[in-house]
Design a protein around this motif. Structure first.
Motif, short mmCIF file in Angstrom:
data_model
loop_
_atom_site.label_atom_id
_atom_site.label_comp_id
_atom_site.label_asym_id
_atom_site.label_seq_id
_atom_site.Cartn_x
_atom_site.Cartn_y
_atom_site.Cartn_z
N SER A 228 0.82 -1.21 0.00
CA SER A 228 0.00 0.00 0.00
C SER A 228 0.85 1.27 0.00
O SER A 228 1.83 1.36 0.75
CB SER A 228 -0.91 0.03 1.23
OG SER A 228 -1.76 -1.09 1.28
N GLU A 229 0.48 2.23 -0.84
CA GLU A 229 1.13 3.54 -0.78
C GLU A 229 0.74 4.25 0.51
O GLU A 229 1.54 4.93 1.12
CB GLU A 229 0.71 4.38 -1.99
CG GLU A 229 1.27 3.89 -3.31
CD GLU A 229 0.85 4.79 -4.46
OE1 GLU A 229 0.19 5.83 -4.19
OE2 GLU A 229 1.17 4.47 -5.61
N LYS A 230 -0.51 4.09 0.91
CA LYS A 230 -1.01 4.65 2.15
C LYS A 230 -1.88 3.61 2.83
O LYS A 230 -2.84 3.12 2.25
CB LYS A 230 -1.83 5.92 1.89
CG LYS A 230 -2.42 6.54 3.15
CD LYS A 230 -3.28 7.74 2.82
CE LYS A 230 -3.90 8.32 4.09
NZ LYS A 230 -4.80 9.48 3.79
N VAL A 231 -1.52 3.25 4.07
CA VAL A 231 -2.31 2.28 4.82
C VAL A 231 -3.52 2.99 5.42
O VAL A 231 -3.37 3.89 6.24
CB VAL A 231 -1.48 1.62 5.94
CG1 VAL A 231 -2.34 0.62 6.72
CG2 VAL A 231 -0.26 0.92 5.35
N THR A 232 -4.69 2.59 4.99
CA THR A 232 -5.92 3.25 5.42
C THR A 232 -6.49 2.59 6.67
O THR A 232 -6.10 1.48 7.04
CB THR A 232 -6.98 3.21 4.30
OG1 THR A 232 -7.14 1.84 3.86
CG2 THR A 232 -6.54 4.06 3.13
N GLU A 233 -7.42 3.30 7.33
CA GLU A 233 -8.02 2.79 8.56
C GLU A 233 -8.66 1.43 8.35
O GLU A 233 -8.56 0.54 9.19
CB GLU A 233 -9.06 3.79 9.08
CG GLU A 233 -9.58 3.47 10.46
CD GLU A 233 -10.46 4.58 11.00
OE1 GLU A 233 -11.66 4.30 11.26
OE2 GLU A 233 -9.99 5.71 11.17
N ILE A 234 -9.37 1.26 7.24
CA ILE A 234 -9.83 -0.07 6.80
C ILE A 234 -8.81 -0.52 5.76
O ILE A 234 -8.80 -0.06 4.63
CB ILE A 234 -11.24 -0.02 6.17
CG1 ILE A 234 -12.23 0.61 7.12
CG2 ILE A 234 -11.67 -1.42 5.77
CD1 ILE A 234 -12.62 -0.21 8.30
N ALA A 235 -7.93 -1.43 6.15
CA ALA A 235 -6.69 -1.69 5.41
C ALA A 235 -6.90 -2.07 3.94
O ALA A 235 -6.10 -1.68 3.09
CB ALA A 235 -5.91 -2.80 6.11
N ILE A 236 -7.94 -2.78 3.62
CA ILE A 236 -8.12 -3.29 2.27
C ILE A 236 -8.34 -2.16 1.27
O ILE A 236 -7.97 -2.27 0.10
CB ILE A 236 -9.30 -4.29 2.25
CG1 ILE A 236 -8.77 -5.65 2.70
CG2 ILE A 236 -9.92 -4.41 0.89
CD1 ILE A 236 -9.78 -6.74 2.70
N ILE A 237 -8.93 -1.06 1.72
CA ILE A 237 -9.20 0.05 0.81
C ILE A 237 -7.90 0.60 0.23
O ILE A 237 -7.76 0.78 -0.99
CB ILE A 237 -9.98 1.17 1.53
CG1 ILE A 237 -11.37 0.64 1.94
CG2 ILE A 237 -10.12 2.40 0.64
CD1 ILE A 237 -12.16 1.60 2.80
N GLY A 238 -6.92 0.87 1.09
CA GLY A 238 -5.63 1.38 0.63
C GLY A 238 -4.89 0.37 -0.22
O GLY A 238 -4.23 0.73 -1.21
N LEU A 239 -4.98 -0.92 0.12
CA LEU A 239 -4.27 -1.96 -0.63
C LEU A 239 -4.82 -2.08 -2.05
O LEU A 239 -4.05 -2.13 -3.02
CB LEU A 239 -4.39 -3.30 0.09
CG LEU A 239 -3.69 -4.49 -0.58
CD1 LEU A 239 -2.19 -4.25 -0.65
CD2 LEU A 239 -3.99 -5.78 0.16
N THR A 240 -6.12 -2.12 -2.19
CA THR A 240 -6.71 -2.27 -3.52
C THR A 240 -6.47 -1.05 -4.40
O THR A 240 -6.26 -1.17 -5.61
CB THR A 240 -8.22 -2.53 -3.42
OG1 THR A 240 -8.85 -1.50 -2.64
CG2 THR A 240 -8.49 -3.86 -2.76
N GLU A 241 -6.46 0.13 -3.78
CA GLU A 241 -6.18 1.35 -4.55
C GLU A 241 -4.74 1.36 -5.06
O GLU A 241 -4.46 1.81 -6.17
CB GLU A 241 -6.45 2.59 -3.69
CG GLU A 241 -7.93 2.85 -3.42
CD GLU A 241 -8.13 4.04 -2.52
OE1 GLU A 241 -7.13 4.57 -1.98
OE2 GLU A 241 -9.30 4.45 -2.33
#
Length: 370
Positions: A228-241
């Motif tokens: 992930s470029e940015k690890v989001t609070e709900i991790a999968i969102i940042g990973l898929t982006e």
């Protein structure tokens, strides 16, 4: 698989966000403490269940070993209210988390997402522990396969990395609480003890389930942080982006939904069992009472998923310290039976240490991570 599936839920999605804010050493410390405390605590719950005559639900166990004397009904009533609130909170978390992912990845209306997940997840609970056991075997196995696939994609799409520092102590402290919540499997352990055919395999079932949970959670966190470029609070969102591949979005959606289903089934069945045992309602009506309020709350409460996860961690600790540990001591202090914790099973020092560790878990839920 019941133990593993009960814990693989919101924790697997929120932990990477906290890990990314600290270093590897802080993460390992939080993980080791949470694993050790959880292992001892769940063997305690297993021994408590195995040494109880009325072991169908937690309240029945406590009525046998803790809520005694003239104030039994009052104490039992107060605990029933607390337990209902905790189970409701847990179930609402699973609905919110599943709906959040469905909305982000597929642009589905939030209300529709919540209702869709609720209908499918709650329906399975009607089949009881046998049906849920089959579902957990399937879902945990598939979750493991998805996480392994994600770690492969992440290594071919490296955009982040781990820090080898320790991190801020307050975030390490908060991460310890999140791990504890992610490993939570109180009600599934009671289900295991009541349904396992060979009681001698109880320790293996409990520790095996906890270990599967921990392994999948850490492997997923690694995939998220690396890819992930940015690890989001709900991790999968940042990973898929970051990866930007349709296939990855699909399997991530499968991962989330399976994780939420697994946890919802365990807590929902426990809730229905409590309702049925306390009020002697039918199986179907107990299911209705246990599940319908969750979707109503999920539709009107504005808190975020991370808020709910931390609240749940604090509420869980109240139950463990105030009632489960004293009930366990009363149940085993005079027994001559072999206990899962062996010679230290009755140690007041061990029980005190576990109580302190769980109180710290409650305090950690007050530490902001965002």
């Amino acid at each position: 698989m019941l133990v593993a599936g009960a814990g693989i839920g919101t924790g697997i999605l929120t932990i990477p966000y906290a890990i990314n804010k600290i270093g590897i050493w802080g993460t390992l410390l939080a993980l080791a403490l949470a694993y050790a405390v959880s292992a001892v605590m769940y063997l305690i719950i297993a021994d408590l269940t195995l040494n109880s005559k009325k072991s169908n639900d937690l309240i029945g166990i406590l009525n046998e070993h803790l809520f005694l004397g003239k104030k039994k009904k009052v104490l039992s009533g107060i605990f029933f209210v607390l337990l209902v609130l905790l189970l409701l909170e847990n179930l609402v978390v699973y609905i919110l988390c599943a709906a959040s992912i469905m909305q982000e990845l597929f642009s589905i209306n939030t209300l529709i997402s919540k209702v869709f997940f609720y209908i499918i997840a709650s329906f399975v609970i009607l089949f009881g522990v046998k049906g849920i056991s089959i579902g957990e075997k399937f879902s945990v196995t598939l979750i493991g396969c998805v996480v392994l696939t994600l770690i492969i994609f992440s290594f071919f799409n490296i955009k982040g990395g781990f820090s080898f520092g320790f991190g801020k102590p307050d975030i390490v402290f908060a991460l310890y609480g999140l791990f504890m919540f992610a490993f939570s499997a109180i009600f599934s352990i009671i289900q295991v003890c009541n349904n396992i055919e060979d009681k001698a395999l109880t320790r293996r079932a409990v520790l095996g389930g906890l270990s599967i949970n921990a392994f999948i959670t850490i492997l997923f966190a690694a995939a998220v942080i690396i890819g992930s470029e940015k690890v989001t609070e709900i991790a999968i969102i940042g990973l898929t982006e970051s990866i930007g591949i349709t296939f990855v979005k699909i399997i991530c959606s499968v991962l989330v939904l399976l994780a939420m289903f697994s946890s919802f089934w365990s807590s929902g069945l426990a809730f229905a069992d409590v309702i049925r045992e306390q009020f002697k309602f039918s199986k179907s009506f107990s299911w209705f009472i246990a599940t319908v309020p969750t979707i109503i709350i999920a539709l009107i409460i504005p808190l975020s998923v991370l808020d709910f996860v931390q609240i749940g961690a604090g509420a869980l600790s109240i139950i463990l310290v105030i009632v489960v540990l004293p009930a366990y001591y009363n149940a085993v202090k005079s027994t001559d039976k072999s206990l899962l914790l062996g010679k230290v099973a009755k140690s007041k020092f061990l029980l005190s240490a576990i109580a302190i560790a769980i109180i710290l878990m409650a305090v950690s839920s007050l530490v902001p991570i965002s």
